[in-house]
Write an enzyme that holds these catalytic residues in place. Structure first.
Site, PDB file in Angstrom:
ATOM      1  N   HIS A  67      -2.919 -33.216   8.774  1.00 12.40           N
ATOM      2  CA  HIS A  67      -2.101 -32.380   9.242  1.00 12.40           C
ATOM      3  C   HIS A  67      -1.241 -31.219   8.263  1.00 12.40           C
ATOM      4  CE1 HIS A  67      -4.365 -32.366  13.219  1.00 12.40           C
ATOM      5  NE2 HIS A  67      -5.177 -32.161  12.437  1.00 12.40           N
ATOM      6  N   HIS A  96     -15.061 -34.117   9.523  1.00 16.52           N
ATOM      7  CA  HIS A  96     -16.040 -33.331  10.457  1.00 16.52           C
ATOM      8  C   HIS A  96     -17.314 -33.791   9.930  1.00 16.52           C
ATOM      9  CE1 HIS A  96     -14.165 -30.675  13.743  1.00 16.52           C
ATOM     10  NE2 HIS A  96     -12.762 -31.747  13.017  1.00 16.52           N
TER      11      HIS A  96
END
Length: 781
Positions: A313, A126
């Site tokens: 993920h 991020h």
């Protein structure tokens, strides 16, 4: 590569930060409460609580954007050299400490599965993931995740805790490692500690000490809003008056999913896409369209996109233990006693199994702290049905599946396999499915692509390899790094430069040709992601050689002439050579020196050889397309319709060039009288001594004997007529006239228009010119 040219057809993305000048921008209005402790302070009536200029005139030109990140906000001082400090770093010890931190679970914020790896991967992702190729802004390069708005974005919930977990290590190593580098390195170490072999790591990110003000994040006024960025009035660039009704028009056209440039995120406060699907609609195919668009604007192709989603993920989990109304305000809105932490959670313990972050509750694999191919095993091994998380968010559960997924904080519990809508996009989109099945069948290739894509994600905004620091810099040269050849020849000396200058002067090229060509070469530089500039000589290559702003026909004549000078010089005996990239810059300096001499001032324009010429195969055409300027006020150029006042576009261009307001001002004044306008247009050429480096631009602009009026209702071009006789004297653009209109710029114009300012003007122009010519010479720093 998928970031194909049509995504950038208007090339508005170089300019969009200027929307912060408009009153409907959320960042023009303070979000602080109406009543603060300042009201009760005995030192009442302070400037903090008063009415400010921006309150009276919200559309003011943001000249202040040229003066960000000064040493007044930086405690390190002007002499601090981060590269030297980084070389002192015990890098191996730092990595050992980071490895130890991964499994050192803290009671105040327990690690999922006993390992912080997933949290630190998310933090690094991020931090870097705000980068967008359109204007090069965003990214991990300055440690901006510590400041608003990023520290309070909804997509960054709980990353405040991740940075607090890092604080003891940052404290230990001090200024030998920046926050920007440490955040990225922690993501790398997290991957390595869970069994993944990374591609490498480069340090060199220098911290800033205040929020970036130049980044345009969108115009929505609510978190997670997306009502303006889709179906906006135009592709993200408007005149202030057009903002009236923009949201209503956007709402009517939101189904078009045409994302405003240069934005990459689909909603205000998200890094990429909405994991529930577009606007929270759980449609995997529609999600795939959003994913493809937003990752392309991040400079990622389809293969890299699949690898990043699936690889990321493979680890950790999402958190949605309860509805969002249990969560308190973000860090910037928090109370003093929260000490910069936000999102206080009132549900249960507020941590561990009670954590609320995205509202989704998904663990993707059976081994969330270990690299594996489980993501694809689950993606293709089950059929999926729609469900909701405990927080009420859409997600997907495997049909007829056994509970095989570990609980993050209760080893006795097992959970059903879950996926996000954005995960299922990798199965149901035909292109993504083909790539995903290939990775499923070839895990080694999946690991390699993920490692490379992760490295690209973390380093995309760092510029050329010469800026990379540390023992883990990869040896392999990558096309997205905009490589240039190493210097393999003896560089020219002072005597050679004198001879070359004489050859250039005798070549028949005029001052305007020399100056405009050098400017075209160097002014592509972007301080945001350190791309562009004169090194590499890419002005001679596609796509830059064909950009309208570079006047291809004139450019070919100039380059052909300079190549003859280069060929003749390089034909001499010995290893001494000059590159065309160097010769272009040197020739521009010759033009400036000639023009200064005409003004009666002898100057020597600084020149440092060492540039090399890149090859076409070292130049990714689609990657360089976004560097084409939609507008360049320094050359009085706007491509197509002027949908944003060009003076605001000038500020954007100057900010990308890292110029101060005085530098911008002196360059405009000089380039006008040197005839650098595209197409030879006379707008702003306020002199009858074209080619003389005089301060005539300022003298004549400020002459009260001239009265200005627009030539059309669009108010793009103006006529200056003799106030007494009405005789036409000059024409000028908004960029020209703003130096007499804006109070800050007029003050600078008055300085350079003074009787005693001619020599100062010339020397300041030379200094600013030299700065631009050497912006990309990181090898000299």
């Amino acid at each position: 590569m998928l970031y194909i040219y049509y995504l950038f057809k208007s090339l508005f993305f170089h300019t969009l930060f200027v929307f912060s000048i408009y009153k409907d921008c959320p960042y023009m209005r303070a979000s602080s409460p109406e009543t603060t402790s300042a009201v009760k302070c005995p030192f009442n009536k302070t400037a903090v609580e008063g009415t400010h200029n921006k309150d009276w005139w919200p559309n003011q030109l943001r000249v202040d954007l040229l003066h960000q990140h000064s040493n007044k906000s930086n405690p390190l001082g002007e002499t601090f050299d981060y590269a030297k400090e980084f070389q002192k770093l015990d890098y191996a010890a730092l990595k050992r400490d980071l490895h130890a931190l991964m499994t050192d679970s803290q009671d105040w914020w327990p690690a999922d599965f006993g390992h912080y790896g997933g949290l630190f991967i998310r933090m690094a992702w991020h931090s870097a993931g705000t980068y967008r190729i359109g204007d090069g802004r965003g990214g991990a390069g300055r440690g901006q995740q510590r400041f608003a708005p990023l520290n309070s974005w909804p997509d960054n919930v709980s990353l405040d805790k991740a940075r607090r977990l890092l604080w003891p290590i940052k404290k230990k190593y001090g200024q030998q490692i920046s926050w920007a580098d440490l955040i990225v390195l922690s993501g790398n170490v997290a991957l390595e500690s869970m069994g993944f072999k990374t591609f490498g790591f480069a340090g060199g990110r220098v911290d800033t000490w205040e929020p970036d003000q130049d980044v345009y994040w969108g115009r929505e006024t609510t978190w997670l809003g997306g009502d303006v960025r889709y179906g906006a009035v135009s592709e993200g660039v408007h005149h202030p008056d057009e903002h009236r009704g923009a949201k209503e028009k956007a709402a009517k056209n939101s189904d078009s999913r045409v994302l405003e440039n240069p934005l990459a995120a689909v909603q205000m406060g998200l890094i990429y896409v909405n994991p529930e699907g577009p606007d929270g609609r759980p449609d995997p195919l529609a999600s795939a369209r959003d994913i493809r668009e937003t990752f392309a604007r991040m400079a990622m192709n389809d293969e890299e996109t699949v690898a990043l989603i699936a690889g990321g993920h493979t680890f950790g989990k999402t958190h949605g233990a309860a509805p969002a109304d249990n969560v308190g305000p973000e860090p910037e809105a928090g109370e003093l006693e929260q000490q910069g932490l936000g999102w206080h959670n009132r549900f249960g313990s507020g941590k561990a199994g009670d954590t609320i972050t995205s509202g989704l509750e998904v663990t993707w694999t059976k081994t969330p702290t270990q690299w594996s191919n489980d993501f694809f095993e689950h993606l293709f091994g089950y059929e999926w049905e729609l469900t909701k998380s405990p927080a009420g968010a859409y997600q997907w559960v495997a049909k007829n599946a056994a509970a095989t997924i570990p609980h993050a904080h209760d080893p006795s519990k097992k959970l059903l396999p879950m996926m996000l809508t954005s995960d299922l996009a990798l199965r149901f989109d035909p292109i993504y499915e083909k790539i995903s099945r290939h990775f499923h069948a070839h895990p080694d290739q999946f690991a390699d692509v993920f490692a490379r894509a992760w490295f690209k994600l973390m380093h995309r905004d760092m510029g050329p390899r010469v800026r990379y620091l540390g023992p883990e810099v990869p040896v392999e040269e990558l096309i997205w790094q905009d490589p240039v050849p190493k210097v393999s020849h003896v560089l020219v000396d002072a005597q050679d430069l004198l001879a070359l200058k004489q050859k250039i002067s005798a070549s028949g090229l005029g001052i305007s040709q020399l100056v405009s060509t050098a400017w075209a070469s160097a002014s592509t530089f972007r301080g945001s992601d350190k791309r562009g500039g004169a090194n590499g000589g890419r002005l001679c290559l596609a796509p830059q050689s064909q950009w309208e702003v570079n006047q291809p026909q004139q450019l070919s004549v100039v380059l052909e002439t300079l190549r003859r000078v280069q060929t003749e010089f390089n034909a001499q005996a010995g290893d001494k050579r000059i590159s065309l990239a160097d010769l272009i810059v040197l020739a521009g300096g010759v033009g400036v020196e000639q023009a200064a001499k005409r003004a009666g001032i002898v100057v020597e324009v600084p020149f440092v050889p060492g540039r090399t010429d890149a090859l076409q195969e070292q130049t990714d055409v689609s990657s360089f397309a976004p560097l084409e300027p939609f507008a360049d006020g320094f050359r009085n150029y706007v491509k197509g319709d002027e949908v944003v006042p060009s003076e605001h576009l000038l500020i954007d261009r100057a900010q990308l060039l890292t110029l101060t307001a005085p530098e911008m001002t002196v360059l405009i004044g000089g380039l006008r009288v040197l005839g650098a306008n595209v197409g030879g247009v006379k707008h702003g050429v306020f002199t009858d001594r074209l080619g003389t480096l005089s301060n005539d631009f300022f003298i004549n602009l400020l002459d009260m004997g001239t009265e200005w009026a627009p030539v059309s209702k669009e108010r793009h071009v103006f006529e200056g007529r003799d106030r007494r006789t009405g005789v036409l004297k000059w024409t000028g653009t908004r960029v020209d006239l703003v130096f007499g209109s804006n109070a800050l710029l007029r003050a600078l114009a008055e300085f350079y228009a003074a009787v005693d300012a001619q020599e100062k003007f010339v020397r300041d122009f030379v200094a600013a010119w030299s700065k631009v010519m050497h912006l990309d010479r990181f090898d000299l720093v």
